[in-house]
Design an enzyme around this catalytic site. Structure first.
Site, PDB file in Angstrom:
ATOM      1  N   ARG A  63      43.156  45.990  -6.433  1.00  0.00           N
ATOM      2  CA  ARG A  63      42.238  45.579  -5.770  1.00  0.00           C
ATOM      3  C   ARG A  63      42.575  44.760  -4.373  1.00  0.00           C
ATOM      4  NH1 ARG A  63      43.524  41.028  -8.085  1.00  0.00           N
ATOM      5  NH2 ARG A  63      42.761  38.996  -7.405  1.00  0.00           N
ATOM      6  N   ARG A 113      29.222  50.079 -23.281  1.00  0.00           N
ATOM      7  CA  ARG A 113      29.099  50.904 -24.359  1.00  0.00           C
ATOM      8  C   ARG A 113      30.258  51.627 -24.834  1.00  0.00           C
ATOM      9  NH1 ARG A 113      24.711  54.740 -21.331  1.00  0.00           N
ATOM     10  NH2 ARG A 113      22.820  53.447 -21.709  1.00  0.00           N
TER      11      ARG A 113
END
Length: 118
Positions: A89, A16
């Site tokens: 990560r 979105r």
């Protein structure tokens, strides 16, 4: 399951925010990192659950549960780090991999003890 739902919701929010409609998986770099982090976590979840289940049944429930909680924590940190930058990560990825190896060792030790030394 809550972790997987959280990760999936983050992908929806990123879609979105950056106006990326399904089935597209490319676009803004932040969306791509969030999408990959979610996919990577989902790919490892069946392995984690299988090892957790076997280690809990055949080795020791408390030890397996502690490893499971630590694994979930490292995967959350992995997701958060990957969402910020690809390098973010790495440390949680290595920690979660070590925990999977530990769970594998516990599962194998429990299975060997159960079937070889009744």
């Amino acid at each position: 399951v809550l972790f997987l739902a959280y990760f999936a919701m983050q992908v929806i929010y990123a879609r979105r925010k950056y106006k990326i409609s399904p089935p597209e998986t490319t676009g803004h770099p932040e969306f791509e990192r969030i999408f990959r982090a979610q996919a990577n976590c989902s790919e490892y979840f069946p392995i984690f659950l299988s090892l957790l289940w076997v280690a809990g049944i055949f080795f020791h429930q408390d030890v397996a549960a502690a490893c499971g909680l630590l694994y979930l924590y490292t995967r959350l940190k992995y997701f958060q780090g990957y969402a910020m930058a690809a390098q973010g990560r790495l440390a949680p990825l290595h920690a979660s991999a070590r925990l999977l190896w530990l769970l594998l060792g516990l599962a194998l030790a429990g299975l060997l003890a159960h079937f070889l030394w009744p």
